[in-house]
Structures are given as structure tokens and as C-alpha cells.
Design a protein around this motif. Structure first.
Motif, short mmCIF file in Angstrom:
data_model
loop_
_atom_site.label_atom_id
_atom_site.label_comp_id
_atom_site.label_asym_id
_atom_site.label_seq_id
_atom_site.Cartn_x
_atom_site.Cartn_y
_atom_site.Cartn_z
N THR A 405 0.84 -1.21 0.00
CA THR A 405 0.00 0.00 0.00
C THR A 405 0.88 1.25 0.00
OG1 THR A 405 -0.10 0.05 2.41
CG2 THR A 405 -1.84 -1.18 1.27
N ASP A 406 0.26 2.37 -0.36
CA ASP A 406 1.02 3.63 -0.43
C ASP A 406 1.52 4.08 0.94
OD1 ASP A 406 0.65 3.73 -3.15
OD2 ASP A 406 -1.09 5.07 -3.05
N ASP A 407 0.70 3.88 1.98
CA ASP A 407 1.09 4.34 3.31
C ASP A 407 1.77 3.26 4.14
OD1 ASP A 407 -1.03 2.70 3.94
OD2 ASP A 407 -2.25 4.27 4.87
N LYS A 448 7.58 -1.42 2.29
CA LYS A 448 6.19 -1.19 2.69
C LYS A 448 6.11 -0.83 4.18
CE LYS A 448 3.21 -4.30 4.19
NZ LYS A 448 2.39 -3.63 5.24
N ARG A 451 7.40 2.64 4.94
CA ARG A 451 6.57 3.77 4.52
C ARG A 451 5.62 4.24 5.62
NH1 ARG A 451 6.71 1.26 -0.57
NH2 ARG A 451 4.70 0.21 -0.30
#
Length: 591
Positions: A405-407, A448, A451
Motif C-alpha cells: 500500500t502507499d502508506d 512497505k 513507509r
């Protein structure tokens, strides 16, 4: 108004019972009270003391000097006479020979025939504590009714006979002082009763406000008070509490409970936490939220187990092999202990990481008045927790528990959610939780997890700045807030207090530091562990530092004097010797 009472006795003679009861009496009269116990790691013998500071305003720290000393034994007079103010009061057993104790001529001496009162009232010798407390209230001119109420509340479950006997000895002690001494003070209740609790009780209340549903621990001073409070109230509060066979089991039980969907925490001190470190790594790679409460004490190893220190930051930062995000928090007063303990559970679930909640013996075992515990509001945030049914999985397919995921935070499920099946193990994994040693996937999963840090920094607390109109500031973290605030009143420096220790936002830290011509770090350890961390992470160095590491907290007078010395010569200060009560409680026979 500030009144400082110190009670001293051999271990097992009731100094803590008297101190805690006195604290409750004055808080019921509307006063702010701070209670501070000191004791060696002995069940019997040794020397115990309990300091009760009564004030009409908030108080968060012990101080050097005493207005009243209650001496149950001769060692108390020897150990605490130097810290008695001019004209202060010594209340002691008349059977004690006070010759050779060094007691000054200016001290008002009140000799109390404790054993005579006990015999006259046909009471158990164990009840002598209330003779002293009755005499104390007479000395202060405080209503005896407040002590009578406390006795009735404390002993009503033991029957009328026990209650009446304690009331008789308390009243006899009170009457003796009123009849034989001219008590010049007149102290009255000033308001409504205030809540009075230990730091560990505040931690417990905070965890419960944060939705705690599972807690596991193995008893270890000074963290055990959390276990005791939660066990006592588990039925009322709907929380499962497990006393494990050791710290390894306690940590893994909590992680297992979290995997199953509970809001879970565990607690210990430094030596116990050393056994938990492999479990920290397990929680980190499985991305299972967990809160670990660590009440610091003097190390290394057993060290001085009933004394205080701030030495374990790098222990929690280095716990568990490998690299992964974590958060380290350290509240500084009872209100923060409630709020931050509650929030620690949110942070753990929002980012699916281990969160470390640091206290120490000083903060955990001291008693505090807190006015707004019941009014602290808290909103639960369970993060990316799946609810209801998920899209149906194909044969052989598993839920992407570790989806990229992006976050960095992946959607989370717990057992029982249809189509949410996955594995949580100590192995590196694909997105669908199957173990892997594929190099590209290893890099993807590490990246990941990393992040998460950007959002964690956004979420981090700013250091709190307490202004006393100074152009220099003392930086403290965790438990040293109280001593620093008291010292700043006379020292005229500002106080910058950190409750969020890691990871650090340079923007937020510089915002707090930028207004001062000089910054000094004050820590209850020998090497300046937080100062080192700030330098490592942010490249910031203070002008000087203040350190103390003999087992006691920094005291306001010591911090005030240290700042004055730094201002004068620009050099760091190490507080090596006590100016008061400088005796070994573990071996009073030496003196």
C-alpha cells in the motif's frame, strides 16, 4: 500553601499504610497531594520512608525539606533530621532514645506514648499507625473526623470490633497531643474530595479508556501495580487479565490476543523486557499491534530494583532483530499517563506496530491528585480493520494481509471474518502471507513497512513548552516533568517536555527549541540517553546537560542549582551526592 510530611519506619512497620492514608485524608479535604515512597528490596528490616506533600495547588514532585517527620523508629530520626526545616516538628515514640541522633535544638519534639496508648485502649499493636496519624492531625489542627471516615472505609469489611479499636487509638493519639502540646497550626479542608492514585493506576485507567480487552504480565517491580489494578477490576471493566509464568509467555500471549482481535498489552520492567525482545520482532514482522509497558528501574541486571532511573530508551529501540517501525512514548504526569496510555493502543492499531510505553519507579509508584480523570474523553481508532464479509476467495487463494500500500499499512482481518484467512508467522512473506525468500518481495515488504514512518511522524506529538519567561530552557522527558516545573518557578527557565521519544520529527523539535539562546538536557541517567538519541536522529546538541543516576529522581532544588551553575560556568553538571537523607536504606545497621 505547602506542607511536607515524612514518615519513616523499618520495612513492615507501616510507613506506607500511614503515608497512603494521610494522602487520602487530605485529598478528601480538597487538597492536592503528592505521595512518594522510598524503600530497599527487603520485605523486613531495612528502612522505608513515605513523603506526603500537601498543597493548595498541583504538586508533582518530592522536595528536600520536611515540615513534619513521624519517626516510628530511631533510624528515621538519624536518616531524616538533616532535611528538617528550622522549627519543624518531630513526632516520635516516647520509648525511643533520641540521644545521639543529631536532632537539632530548633526542632519541636513531640513525644508520643504509643505502646501505652495501645495497652490502655486494649488494641492490637498493629494499630499503632493510627495513633501516629491521630497525633499528626492534632499537630496540624486538622479535623479528626476525616481520619475516622478513612478508618471506617478501610476496615468496615473486617467488622465493627476492628473499626472501633482503630478509632479508639486514633482518637487517643489526637487527644494526647491536644492535651499536652500547644498545636499552633489550624488546617481546614478547603474543597471537594479529589481522586488520588498511583502512576501505575493512571496507566491502567488509560489503557482501559483506550479499549484494552487483554493484558498479560509476570510480576516485576515497579510495573506490578498495573497487573494488580487490572486483576482487581477485570470483571467490572470486562478485560481478560493473565498472570503468565514468565515474561516470554506474557509477551506472546498478548500478541496472540491481538492477532485474535483484542486490544492487547503487556507490562514489565527492564530485566523482564529483556526476555520479551524476540516477541517484539515477531509482532513487527507479522504486523500485529501490541503495546508494551516498561517501568524502568536501576540497572543493569538486578541493579537496585526498588529505585528509579531513565536508562532504557536504547533497550526498547534495539529490541528485536532487524529493522522495523516502532513508537516510544513516555508520559510525565497522571493526566498524560491516562491520555497517552489510551492513545498508545490507537497508535499500535493504526500502524500495526509495537508501541513502547515508558514509565519508571518514580512515576509509577508515586501517588498523585488528579481532578479530571473521569472527564478525559477518548475516541477509539482501530485503523484498517476489516468489518463484515470480504470478497469470496478462489480455491487455494488467501487474503492479502500484507498488501503493498502507499502508506505501508495493509488492511487487517482477524479470525472469524469470512474470506480473511491468512497466516501470521515470523517469516518474511508474500502479500497473501505465505512465507518467501524471494529477494524482490523481501525488498518490497521492508519498503512497505518503512513507509509507515512518514505518517507516524505526522501523528507524533509536539514537545510541550512550559514558559516561565526564560531565555534558556531545560529539556526533560517522561517522569522528570514535575521536578523541572517546580525548579523553573524560582530558576526562571522554560521547560521543554517530550512525551513522544521516537521517531522524532525535526520540524516539531526545532519549533520548540528555536526560541532559546541555550538548551540543557536534564536526565535521570548517567550517559544522557535521550540527548544521544536527539543528536543521532536530528543532529542537535545542547549547550550543557544535567544528570543524576544514584537511584533517586532529580529534585527541584538540585535542578535549579544545576542550571545556575551552568549559567555561571557553561559546564555540564552531574549530581553525584545527595544533600539530604544520604543514608543506605538497605543496611541501616551500618549507622
Amino acid at each position: 500553601m505547602e506542607l511536607n510530611i515524612k514518615i519513616g519506619a523499618a520495612a513492615g512497620e507501616g510507613a506506607f499504610v500511614m503515608g497512603a492514608t494521610a494522602g487520602k485524608i487530605f485529598t478528601r479535604g480538597g487538597y492536592c497531594v503528592f505521595g512518594y515512597p522510598e524503600y530497599p528490596s527487603l520485605i523486613r528490616e531495612g528502612h522505608n520512608s513515605y513523603q506526603v506533600i500537601v498543597s493548595d495547588r498541583k504538586i508533582l514532585t518530592p522536595t528536600m525539606e520536611s515540615d513534619v517527620v513521624i519517626a516510628v523508629n530511631k533510624n528515621t530520626i538519624k536518616f531524616h533530621s538533616e532535611s528538617m526545616k528550622k522549627g519543624s516538628i518531630l513526632l516520635f515514640d516516647s520509648e525511643l532514645d533520641i540521644n545521639g541522633t543529631g536532632i537539632r535544638e530548633d526542632i519541636v519534639k513531640i513525644s508520643l506514648p504509643v505502646n501505652g496508648i495501645i495497652k490502655e485502649q486494649k488494641a492490637d499493636p498493629k494499630m499503632k499507625n493510627f495513633t501516629y496519624l491521630g497525633a499528626l492531625l492534632a499537630v496540624l489542627g486538622y479535623p479528626l473526623e476525616e481520619l475516622n471516615k478513612a478508618i471506617e472505609d478501610q476496615f468496615s469489611r473486617k467488622g465493627k470490633e476492628i473499626v472501633d479499636a482503630n478509632l479508639r487509638v486514633a482518637n487517643a493519639g489526637y487527644d494526647f497531643v491536644k492535651k499536652n502540646y500547644d498545636a499552633k497550626q489550624e488546617m481546614k479542608p478547603i474543597g471537594k474530595p479529589r481522586p488520588y492514585m498511583t502512576g501505575n493506576e493512571a496507566i491502567s485507567i488509560g489503557l482501559l479508556k483506550g479499549g484494552l480487552s487483554f493484558f498479560s504480565a509476570y510480576p516485576m517491580t515497579p510495573a506490578t501495580g498495573v497487573l494488580h489494578y487490572l486483576i482487581k477490576n477485570q470483571d467490572r471493566d470486562g478485560v481478560v487479565v493473565m498472570q503468565a509464568e514468565d515474561e516470554i509467555s506474557a509477551a506472546n500471549m498478548a500478541i496472540g490476543a491481538s492477532f485474535a482481535g483484542s486490544r492487547a498489552a503487556t507490562g514489565t520492567s527492564g530485566g523482564g523486557f529483556a526476555l520479551m525482545t524476540e516477541a517484539v520482532s515477531m509482532a513487527a514482522i507479522a504486523e500485529t499491534p501490541i503495546v508494551m509497558f516498561l517501568a524502568q528501574r536501576v540497572g543493569p541486571s538486578t541493579g537496585m530494583p526498588t529505585w528509579t532511573e531513565q536508562g532504557d530508551i536504547f533497550q526498547v529501540l534495539g529490541a528485536g532483530q532487524g529493522e522495523f517501525p516502532r513508537v516510544v512514548l513516555a508520559p510525565g504526569d497522571p493526566k498524560e499517563m491516562i491520555e497517552i496510555s489510551a492513545d498508545s493502543l490507537n497508535i499500535a492499531e493504526e500502524f500495526q506496530i509495537p508501541v513502547f510505553l515508558l514509565s519508571d519507579k518514580f512515576l509509577s509508584e508515586s501517588y498523585y491528585t488528579i481532578d479530571d480523570a473521569e472527564h478525559i474523553k477518548f475516541k477509539l481508532n482501530r485503523g484498517k480493520m476489516a468489518k463484515g464479509s470480504l470478497p469470496e476467495l478462489k480455491p487455494g487463494e488467501r487474503y492479502k494481509r500484507y498488501a503493498i500500500t502507499d502508506d505501508g499499512v495493509s488492511p487487517r482481518t482477524v479470525p472469524g471474518i469470512p474470506n480473511g484467512q491468512h497466516v501470521a508467522s515470523s517469516y518474511e512473506h508474500y502479500e497473501d502471507s505465505f512465507s518467501t525468500e524471494l529477494f524482490d518481495m523481501r525488498v518490497a515488504q521492508v519498503d512497505k513497512r518503512a513507509r509507515k514512518i512518514a505518517k507516524i511522524l505526522e501523528r507524533s506529538y509536539e514537545p510541550k513548552v512550559y514558559s516561565f519567561k526564560g531565555d534558556d530552557a531545560v529539556v526533560v522527558w517522561g517522569s522528570q516533568l514535575g521536578p523541572a516545573l517546580k525548579a523553573a518557578e524560582n530558576g526562571k527557565f522554560d521547560v521543554i517536555h517530550f512525551t513522544w521519544l521516537y521517531p522524532l520529527s525535526k520540524e516539531k523539535v526545532m519549533k520548540a527549541f528555536s526560541n532559546y539562546k541555550a538548551i540543557y538536557f536534564a536526565e535521570n541517567n548517567s550517559t544522557g540517553v535521550f540527548e544521544k538519541l536527539v543528536k543521532m536522529e536530528l543532529g542537535i546538541e545542547p549547550k550543557a546537560s544535567i544528570r543524576k543516576y544514584n537511584g533517586r529522581p532529580l529534585l527541584p532544588q538540585q535542578m535549579e542549582n544545576a542550571v545556575a551553575e551552568i549559567r555561571k560556568n557553561g559546564k555540564s553538571v552531574v549530581i553525584r551526592n545527595e544533600e539530604h537523607d544520604d543514608f543506605e536504606f538497605y543496611s541501616p545497621w551500618r549507622y
